[in-house]
Design an enzyme around this catalytic site. Structure first.
Site, PDB file in Angstrom:
ATOM      1  N   TYR A  77       1.014  -1.436  -0.125  1.00  0.00           N
ATOM      2  CA  TYR A  77      -0.005  -0.321  -0.068  1.00  0.00           C
ATOM      3  C   TYR A  77       0.802   1.209  -0.102  1.00  0.00           C
ATOM      4  O   TYR A  77       1.805   1.323   0.609  1.00  0.00           O
ATOM      5  CB  TYR A  77      -0.931   0.172   1.244  1.00  0.00           C
ATOM      6  CG  TYR A  77      -2.206  -0.183   0.795  1.00  0.00           C
ATOM      7  CD1 TYR A  77      -2.854   1.105   0.228  1.00  0.00           C
ATOM      8  CD2 TYR A  77      -3.007  -1.377   0.883  1.00  0.00           C
ATOM      9  CE1 TYR A  77      -4.232   1.054  -0.335  1.00  0.00           C
ATOM     10  CE2 TYR A  77      -4.342  -1.436   0.396  1.00  0.00           C
ATOM     11  CZ  TYR A  77      -4.811  -0.174  -0.440  1.00  0.00           C
ATOM     12  OH  TYR A  77      -6.203  -0.292  -0.715  1.00  0.00           O
ATOM     13  N   GLU A  94      -0.460   4.892  -0.251  1.00  0.00           N
ATOM     14  CA  GLU A  94      -1.381   6.207  -0.592  1.00  0.00           C
ATOM     15  C   GLU A  94      -0.553   7.261  -0.424  1.00  0.00           C
ATOM     16  O   GLU A  94       0.256   7.386   0.679  1.00  0.00           O
ATOM     17  CB  GLU A  94      -2.676   6.186   0.288  1.00  0.00           C
ATOM     18  CG  GLU A  94      -3.802   5.246   0.048  1.00  0.00           C
ATOM     19  CD  GLU A  94      -5.023   5.215   0.898  1.00  0.00           C
ATOM     20  OE1 GLU A  94      -5.019   6.011   1.787  1.00  0.00           O
ATOM     21  OE2 GLU A  94      -5.941   4.549   0.512  1.00  0.00           O
ATOM     22  N   ASP A 140      -6.379  13.770 -25.035  1.00  0.00           N
ATOM     23  CA  ASP A 140      -6.739  12.758 -24.613  1.00  0.00           C
ATOM     24  C   ASP A 140      -6.034  11.709 -25.544  1.00  0.00           C
ATOM     25  O   ASP A 140      -6.654  11.411 -26.716  1.00  0.00           O
ATOM     26  CB  ASP A 140      -8.063  12.198 -24.213  1.00  0.00           C
ATOM     27  CG  ASP A 140      -8.228  10.513 -23.811  1.00  0.00           C
ATOM     28  OD1 ASP A 140      -7.392   9.745 -23.874  1.00  0.00           O
ATOM     29  OD2 ASP A 140      -9.207  10.396 -23.494  1.00  0.00           O
ATOM     30  N   THR A 160      -3.972   6.565 -21.756  1.00  0.00           N
ATOM     31  CA  THR A 160      -3.844   5.053 -21.259  1.00  0.00           C
ATOM     32  C   THR A 160      -2.378   4.907 -21.402  1.00  0.00           C
ATOM     33  O   THR A 160      -1.628   5.284 -22.590  1.00  0.00           O
ATOM     34  CB  THR A 160      -4.673   4.249 -21.934  1.00  0.00           C
ATOM     35  OG1 THR A 160      -4.415   4.050 -23.622  1.00  0.00           O
ATOM     36  CG2 THR A 160      -6.097   4.246 -21.825  1.00  0.00           C
ATOM     37  N   LYS A 216      -2.328   0.843 -24.948  1.00  0.00           N
ATOM     38  CA  LYS A 216      -2.909   0.993 -26.371  1.00  0.00           C
ATOM     39  C   LYS A 216      -1.408   1.014 -27.156  1.00  0.00           C
ATOM     40  O   LYS A 216      -0.425   0.238 -27.058  1.00  0.00           O
ATOM     41  CB  LYS A 216      -3.793   1.927 -26.659  1.00  0.00           C
ATOM     42  CG  LYS A 216      -4.739   1.794 -25.784  1.00  0.00           C
ATOM     43  CD  LYS A 216      -6.112   2.799 -26.109  1.00  0.00           C
ATOM     44  CE  LYS A 216      -7.125   2.342 -25.174  1.00  0.00           C
ATOM     45  NZ  LYS A 216      -8.521   3.469 -25.315  1.00  0.00           N
ATOM     46  N   ARG A 223      -1.904  -2.204 -18.529  1.00  0.00           N
ATOM     47  CA  ARG A 223      -2.961  -1.419 -18.451  1.00  0.00           C
ATOM     48  C   ARG A 223      -2.773  -0.402 -17.290  1.00  0.00           C
ATOM     49  O   ARG A 223      -2.937  -0.834 -16.141  1.00  0.00           O
ATOM     50  CB  ARG A 223      -4.240  -2.695 -18.148  1.00  0.00           C
ATOM     51  CG  ARG A 223      -5.629  -2.255 -18.359  1.00  0.00           C
ATOM     52  CD  ARG A 223      -6.327  -3.626 -18.575  1.00  0.00           C
ATOM     53  NE  ARG A 223      -5.991  -4.035 -19.812  1.00  0.00           N
ATOM     54  CZ  ARG A 223      -6.537  -3.668 -21.022  1.00  0.00           C
ATOM     55  NH1 ARG A 223      -7.778  -2.864 -21.175  1.00  0.00           N
ATOM     56  NH2 ARG A 223      -6.164  -4.091 -22.220  1.00  0.00           N
TER      57      ARG A 223
HETATM   58  C1  LIG Z   1      -9.374   3.478 -24.409  1.00  0.00           C
HETATM   59  C2  LIG Z   1      -9.669   4.868 -24.287  1.00  0.00           C
HETATM   60  C3  LIG Z   1      -9.855   5.491 -22.946  1.00  0.00           C
HETATM   61  C4  LIG Z   1     -10.296   4.940 -21.692  1.00  0.00           C
HETATM   62  O1  LIG Z   1      -9.214   3.940 -21.153  1.00  0.00           O
HETATM   63  P1  LIG Z   1      -9.812   2.945 -20.026  1.00  0.00           P
HETATM   64  O2  LIG Z   1      -8.410   2.540 -19.805  1.00  0.00           O
HETATM   65  O3  LIG Z   1     -10.230   1.675 -21.040  1.00  0.00           O
HETATM   66  O4  LIG Z   1     -10.585   3.290 -19.089  1.00  0.00           O
HETATM   67  C5  LIG Z   1     -10.010   7.081 -22.840  1.00  0.00           C
HETATM   68  N1  LIG Z   1      -9.978   7.888 -23.729  1.00  0.00           N
HETATM   69  C6  LIG Z   1      -9.534   7.325 -25.063  1.00  0.00           C
HETATM   70  C7  LIG Z   1      -9.613   8.164 -26.082  1.00  0.00           C
HETATM   71  C8  LIG Z   1      -9.398   5.982 -25.138  1.00  0.00           C
HETATM   72  O5  LIG Z   1      -9.416   5.636 -26.440  1.00  0.00           O
END
Ligand SMILES: *Cc1c(COP(=O)(O)O)cnc(C)c1O
Length: 429
Positions: free
Chosen positions: A62, A64, A208, A234, A237, A243
């Site tokens: 932990y 925090e 994002d 993220t 990807k 993840r």
């Molecule tokens: C995949 C994605 C997310 C969310 O990610 P998670 O890890 O699935 O919560 C947020 N914004 C965009 C543009 C995404 O493609």
């Protein structure tokens, strides 16, 4: 006593023996990932080093708080680990501040709103059916329920983002935050143009880059960092890490962002994931990763070309990034029917809305197809024609009998897929 020990797995028994049921499922999934043509645009294959870091005893701890300011003891290794991840993220993206604790992309985005807005404030983002993400203000998302989310779309004529529409909506609604970024848009984003609009209306610009982070650090997509107050992503990807989520921001927002992530939204950070993020950031800073990102874009273009040459219909007529959006309407089937049939062919992708889709989001008209995973296995432009051919024949098989897939054809294609992909290595287990 002896009996109890022999009947219940010891704390030190390895997984295959300790839980054969879970082990069998894990092995099955690992094999499936090796033997199928993985085209889901948000997925990838992480390296053995990233896998190892995520499966470590760091999960026991932990922590925090933030390095040097924790609510728990025993931080001799966790503090330097998180600091290392932060420093690598800042260097990789050229950012002033980084928060590596978000559990995933969605909570990272909610944390940004918590940091920059009051409940009920107005935000402006790309709508889900036009290729945006749920968390950019779609009505069923917390980001659309607790905030007054206004949405822009894409142009009817060419299905590209219309910066004039973005400017008009920004001037009319005066949002506190403008989102740019997408989950299903095959073209590059003009961050400088978004920044000009955000400046004109006094909004915070947030990019994002969940889908395209790997392309940004590889230098094959424009860089949002110089133009944005905050950048979220993220890590799993195109960036090819574990993840998880990551927030980068200007110094001016550092305190608000950190407080929004913890204690605003989350408890203890997932240290095993932090370690795997650090490993992924190190990998992403190498010339090999730059070559990977270039190959992703080259493969995307080659796949688009191979599909167009077969008369297939692509949204915006092609791609600048890792994904193409295919409209299957001309085949007389839905995206869902096509995706399910292709899954039986060992071709894994997802049905996706296309702009101005006449069908419902649950069974839309399109397929989203990404090349990040195949590129991680070492496929080059030369393989993309074969990929297009397999998809093309799989869809024809699905359309053959009123949308009921042709079983024999699907099985034959699945065999072909297995033979085609097996020579390309994929780290696993
Ligand atoms: C995949 C994605 C997310 C969310 O990610 P998670 O890890 O699935 O919560 C947020 N914004 C965009 C543009 C995404 O493609």
């Amino acid at each position: 006593m002896l009996r109890a020990m022999s009947e219940s797995p010891s704390h030190q028994t390895e997984l295959p023996e300790a839980d054969p049921e879970v082990w069998a499922l894990l092995q099955g999934e690992d094999q499936r990932q090796r033997e199928s043509l993985r085209l889901i645009a948000s997925e990838n294959y992480v390296s053995s080093a990233v896998l190892r870091a995520s499966a470590s005893s760091l999960t026991n701890k932990y922590a925090e708080g933030y390095p040097g300011k924790r609510y728990y003891e025993g931080m001799a290794f966790i503090d330097p680990l998180e600091s290392l991840a932060i420093d690598r993220a800042k260097a990789l993206f050229g950012a002033e501040h980084a928060n590596v604790q978000p559990y995933s992309g969605s909570p990272a985005n909610l944390a940004v709103l918590l940091a920059l807005c009051e409940p009920g404030d107005t935000t402006l983002g790309l709508s889900l059916p036009a290729g945006g993400h749920l968390t950019h203000g779609w009505k069923v998302s917390a980001t659309g329920i607790y905030y007054n989310a206004v949405q822009y779309g894409v142009r009817k004529s060419d299905h590209r983002i219309d910066m004039d529409e973005v400017r008009d909506l920004a001037k009319e609604h005066r949002p506190k935050v403008i989102w740019c970024g997408h989950s299903a848009y095959p073209r590059t984003l003009d961050f400088a143009a978004f920044a000009t609009i955000a400046d004109e209306v006094g909004a915070h610009l947030v990019a994002d880059i969940a889908h395209i982070a790997g392309l940004v650090v590889g230098g094959v997509h424009p860089d949002p960092v110089p133009h944005c107050a905050v950048v979220t992503t993220t890590t799993h990807k195109t960036l090819r890490g574990p993840r998880g989520g990551l927030i980068l921001c200007r110094k001016a927002h550092a305190r608000a962002i950190d407080r929004a992530v913890f204690p605003g939204l989350q408890g203890g950070p997932h240290n095993h994931t932090t370690a795997a993020k650090a490993v992924a950031f190190k990998e992403a800073a190498t010339p090999e990763f730059t070559a990977y990102a270039k190959q992703v874009v080259a493969n995307g273009a080659a796949l688009a070309e191979a599909m167009l040459s077969r008369g297939m219909s692509l949204v915006t007529g092609g791609t600048d990034n890792h994904l193409v959006l295919l409209d299957v309407t001309p085949d007389g089937i839905s995206g869902g029917q096509a995706a399910r049939a292709l899954d039986r062919c060992g071709i894994e992708l997802n049905a996706n809305s296309i702009p101005f889709d006449p069908r419902k989001p649950f069974d839309p008209s399109g397929l989203r197809i990404g090349v990040s995973s195949l590129t991680s296995r070492g496929m080059k432009t030369g393989e993309m024609d074969r990929v297009a051919d397999l998809i093309h024949r799989g869809i024809a098989g699905a359309a053959a009998k009123d949308g009921n897939p042709d079983d024999a054809l699907c099985a034959a294609i699945a065999n072909e897929v297995r033979e085609f992909v097996t020579p390309f290595p994929a780290p696993g287990l």
